[in-house]
Each structure stands twice: as C-alpha cells, then as structure tokens.
Design a protein around this motif. Structure first.
Motif, mmCIF file in Angstrom:
data_model
loop_
_atom_site.group_PDB
_atom_site.id
_atom_site.type_symbol
_atom_site.label_atom_id
_atom_site.label_comp_id
_atom_site.label_asym_id
_atom_site.label_seq_id
_atom_site.Cartn_x
_atom_site.Cartn_y
_atom_site.Cartn_z
ATOM 1 N N ARG A 103 0.893 -1.226 -0.067
ATOM 2 C CA ARG A 103 -0.054 0.054 0.134
ATOM 3 C C ARG A 103 0.953 1.426 0.115
ATOM 4 O O ARG A 103 0.382 2.437 -0.332
ATOM 5 C CB ARG A 103 -1.010 0.057 1.318
ATOM 6 C CG ARG A 103 -1.702 1.305 1.402
ATOM 7 C CD ARG A 103 -2.592 1.124 2.697
ATOM 8 N NE ARG A 103 -3.405 2.369 2.776
ATOM 9 C CZ ARG A 103 -4.255 2.415 4.055
ATOM 10 N NH1 ARG A 103 -4.118 1.282 4.938
ATOM 11 N NH2 ARG A 103 -4.821 3.434 4.242
ATOM 12 N N ALA A 104 1.995 1.248 0.665
ATOM 13 C CA ALA A 104 2.859 2.353 0.660
ATOM 14 C C ALA A 104 3.581 2.797 -0.434
ATOM 15 O O ALA A 104 3.855 3.943 -0.666
ATOM 16 C CB ALA A 104 3.977 2.018 1.653
ATOM 17 N N TYR A 105 3.401 1.978 -1.652
ATOM 18 C CA TYR A 105 4.116 2.124 -2.884
ATOM 19 C C TYR A 105 3.117 2.261 -3.689
ATOM 20 O O TYR A 105 3.483 2.774 -5.271
ATOM 21 C CB TYR A 105 5.008 1.013 -3.231
ATOM 22 C CG TYR A 105 6.060 0.936 -2.267
ATOM 23 C CD1 TYR A 105 5.944 -0.128 -1.074
ATOM 24 C CD2 TYR A 105 7.182 1.327 -2.440
ATOM 25 C CE1 TYR A 105 6.885 -0.238 -0.169
ATOM 26 C CE2 TYR A 105 8.262 1.383 -1.447
ATOM 27 C CZ TYR A 105 8.103 0.683 -0.361
ATOM 28 O OH TYR A 105 9.188 0.292 0.620
ATOM 29 N N PHE A 106 1.844 2.301 -3.619
ATOM 30 C CA PHE A 106 0.946 2.671 -4.767
ATOM 31 C C PHE A 106 1.130 4.329 -4.836
ATOM 32 O O PHE A 106 1.561 5.092 -4.123
ATOM 33 C CB PHE A 106 -0.498 2.632 -4.271
ATOM 34 C CG PHE A 106 -1.123 1.121 -4.410
ATOM 35 C CD1 PHE A 106 -2.234 1.118 -5.413
ATOM 36 C CD2 PHE A 106 -0.614 0.098 -3.895
ATOM 37 C CE1 PHE A 106 -2.426 -0.409 -5.893
ATOM 38 C CE2 PHE A 106 -0.843 -1.317 -4.125
ATOM 39 C CZ PHE A 106 -1.926 -1.337 -5.075
ATOM 40 N N PRO A 107 0.795 4.797 -6.158
ATOM 41 C CA PRO A 107 0.851 6.312 -6.521
ATOM 42 C C PRO A 107 0.115 7.307 -5.730
ATOM 43 O O PRO A 107 0.622 8.188 -5.377
ATOM 44 C CB PRO A 107 0.277 6.258 -7.953
ATOM 45 C CG PRO A 107 0.252 4.813 -8.760
ATOM 46 C CD PRO A 107 0.185 3.983 -7.307
ATOM 47 N N SER A 108 -0.861 6.968 -5.066
ATOM 48 C CA SER A 108 -1.582 7.296 -4.071
ATOM 49 C C SER A 108 -2.633 6.782 -3.576
ATOM 50 O O SER A 108 -3.020 5.684 -3.732
ATOM 51 C CB SER A 108 -2.540 8.713 -5.129
ATOM 52 O OG SER A 108 -3.483 8.140 -5.766
ATOM 53 N N GLU A 109 -3.135 7.286 -2.328
ATOM 54 C CA GLU A 109 -4.338 6.522 -1.406
ATOM 55 C C GLU A 109 -5.565 6.169 -2.365
ATOM 56 O O GLU A 109 -5.976 5.041 -1.994
ATOM 57 C CB GLU A 109 -4.684 7.456 -0.295
ATOM 58 C CG GLU A 109 -5.571 6.704 0.650
ATOM 59 C CD GLU A 109 -4.960 5.532 1.559
ATOM 60 O OE1 GLU A 109 -3.803 5.200 1.002
ATOM 61 O OE2 GLU A 109 -5.629 4.558 2.211
ATOM 62 N N GLU A 110 -5.724 7.234 -3.295
ATOM 63 C CA GLU A 110 -7.138 6.812 -4.247
ATOM 64 C C GLU A 110 -6.803 5.843 -4.964
ATOM 65 O O GLU A 110 -7.763 4.863 -5.238
ATOM 66 C CB GLU A 110 -7.275 8.162 -5.091
ATOM 67 C CG GLU A 110 -7.687 9.395 -4.122
ATOM 68 C CD GLU A 110 -6.632 9.874 -3.513
ATOM 69 O OE1 GLU A 110 -7.042 10.640 -2.522
ATOM 70 O OE2 GLU A 110 -5.562 10.029 -3.536
#
Length: 367
Positions: A103-110
């Motif tokens: 999750r920490a490496y996704f482009p954004s929380e969205e």
C-alpha cells in the motif's frame, strides 16, 4: 486449521534479512516446519517490471496491483500445499513483507482504494490475516552510522527517504491487533533478539537468547531427556580475506528437508559474546560457494538436540565428523551475562569451555 502467518517487515537497511534467517533457524529448533514467502517485489522486478521504468501513475498502479495479487496467491498457495503435504506437523509461514506493505508504494491513496473496489478485497482481512506483524525500524532512524547502501544493490534511498518510507510502511499496518515495532534502542544483536522474542510471544513459545555459555559434556541420560528436536547440521568454512572474520555456509534441517545459510562471525571483547550476521541462501548458491572452501579446514558434521529445561533454551551438539566423534558440547544463550544457568541433571558436565577457542567450530574444523 489455518497455518499461522507472521510478517517481518521494515524500512530500508533495518536488518530484515538477518531477522528472517534467525527466525527460520530458531523456529525450526522449536519443532516448526517453517515456510517462507519471499519478498514479492524483489523477484518481480527482476523480470523487467521495475518502477523506475514506469512513466505515469496508471502504469505504477498496474504494477502494484500485480504485486498485491502475487503476494496473495503465494501466501494462499504455500499455505494450502503445506497443509496438504504436512497435515500433522506444526507449521508456520514467515512472510518477507505482507500485503499491506505494498500500500505504501501505490501512486496515491486513491489508487489503493480503487484496487480494493475493483478486486473486492476486504481491507480488514488483508491486514489482519497475519497473527503478528513485526516491523524493524530503518537504521536511518536512530542508528544512522550503520545505514548503508552497500549490502543491497536495489537500495538507493537517502537517510531522509529511508525514514519517510519506514514511517509510511508502518502507517499501513496501523490497526493490526499484534503489530510490533522494533526500534534501534539497543545494539543490532539486541534488535534481532527482540524480533525473535516478539515472534515467539505471538506463537506462545519461549524465546531463546543470545549471550552464550558452553560446556563440555561427559555423558547424557537420554531416558530422562524432555521432548526435543534433532537437527542435522553441516558447516563448511570459507576462505576469508580478514583473519578476524569467520565465514561459513551451513546446511541445516531434518527429515530430509534442508535450508541453507551464509554466516559471518567475529569476536568481541567479551568471550561470552560473538558478533554474527546470517542470511538464508538457496541450494544453488550453497553449492557454488563451496568453491571458496578453506582447504585447511574439514566439514563439520553434527546433530543438534534442541530442548527446553527450567525455562531455558539449550542446544546439545553431538559431533559426527571424523576425528571429532564422541565430542559433545552443551550450549545456552542468555539474555543477561549475570543470568544463572540451570544445568540439566540428565547431562553430566566435564567442565565449562566458554571462551576456550579450542572448542570454537572454526578451530575444530582445522585439519
């Protein structure tokens, strides 16, 4: 019954590899069959799918989507297959990072929320399917002088970036019922001991310790021995450019199933303590590294009897190598130097050999 899964995670240069290697070895001593889910991004990036080559958020999202799916698939497949092959054995799955780390490496929380909706993932199940999550804090936060890029070619983070990644990863696990943070308030050996202690606590078993004492054994009454695990060990010593540093590879296992380790050891000012760094290697690497064998040393072969007595963890090494047959050494690792040792009454001790270099495996291996 589901096999317990434990996540070992952390920031860059946190000691995760050494922690994983230590856990595999120690939990095996306690009678567990240990299965390891490897760090998914590491082997996927080797395929050419690397974040550095991605040009936009959509590409990064698709990459992280694949990483999460692969993580879930590997965990489920290993758990299912392990349960089918070893239905009666005590088992544990160690995950080199878990789903929430990604999750920490996704482009954004969205984008993370988009993934949950698209795949109909249950957020709580993704986070809480592990019995414990142990996070090792990066050396960049509290042990800055030990932070290095040298032991991992994929590591490029500055101190500030490492701290930011560490904190972001920790935040992804907030809310987990058994989330443990292992900081840098002690030396590195103490840090690894606390990792081991946290995992053993999660599994309701006694955590072994690290400060070592050794005893030469005269005889053993196996009829009075408590339950134990018998581990077969083969140690091969390698040539070292530094005479103060001992290098070895080790084959370790039981019932025909083995894992392989590479270990570096060095002396400290206290004869009861030795520095040690260890990591898991594959069979191919184990075989390849034998070409670096020290020609002046023979292979150490021994059976290790691991047992508990009076809430202390003992290892009884029975040597099988030519020239060492009949040699038996009892070892115990303590949390404090002043801690009393309750020697088992079913083992007759000839003398204590703590700090006696003649009984170091490295010297016993000399031809």
């Amino acid at each position: 019954m589901a096999i317990p899964k434990i996540v070992i995670t952390g920031g860059p240069c946190a000691g995760k590899s050494t922690g994983m290697a230590t856990l595999v070895e120690r939990l095996s001593d306690y009678g567990f069959r240990v299965f390891v889910v490897p760090e998914v991004p590491t082997f996927l990036f080797a395929s050419g799918l690397t974040p550095g080559k991605m040009k936009n958020a959509t590409q990064l999202y698709l990459l992280e989507k694949m990483i999460v799916a692969t993580q879930i698939y590997l965990e489920k497949s290993i758990e299912k297959t392990a349960a089918e092959i070893y239905p009666r054995d005590k088992k544990i799955i160690l995950c080199d990072r878990g789903v929430m780390d990604h999750r920490a490496y996704f482009p954004s929380e969205e984008h993370w929320i988009q993934l949950l909706k698209e795949q109909k993932y249950n957020f709580v199940n993704l986070r809480d399917c592990y019995v414990s999550v142990v996070h090792l804090v990066t050396a960049a936060l509290g042990a800055e002088k030990f932070y290095t890029l040298g032991n991992n070619p994929a590591r490029t983070e500055t101190l500030a970036q490492a701290v930011a990644i560490d904190r972001k990863t920790r935040e992804c696990w907030l809310g987990h019922p058994h989330f443990k943070i292992i900081d840098n308030s002690t030396d590195f050996d103490g840090k690894i001991r606390r990792v081991l202690s946290a995992v053993c606590k999660a599994l309701d078993i006694l955590a072994p310790t690290e400060i070592e004492r050794k005893f030469l054994v005269a005889s053993i009454d196996f009829n009075r021995m408590p339950p134990y695990q018998k581990i077969h060990i083969e140690q091969i010593y390698l040539k070292s450019d530094n005479p103060a540093k001992e290098l070895r590879i080790r084959k370790r296992g039981q019932d025909g199933s083995f894992l392989y380790f590479f270990t570096e050891k060095w002396e400290t000012d206290d004869p009861r303590e030795r520095g040690e760094k260890e990591r898991i290697i594959g069979l191919r690497q184990f075989l390849e590294m034998q070409s670096q064998r020290d020609p002046d040393k023979t292979t150490i072969k021994k059976d290790r009897i691991c047992f508990l007595w009076k809430d202390q963890y003992f290892e009884l090494d029975i040597y099988k190598s030519p020239g060492l047959s009949g040699l038996i050494i009892l070892e115990i690792e303590l949390t404090e130097k002043s801690e009393d040792v309750m020697l088992p009454p079913f083992i007759t001790i000839e003398k204590e050999v703590t700090g006696d270099k003649r009984y170091y495996n490295n010297n016993l291996a000399k031809k």
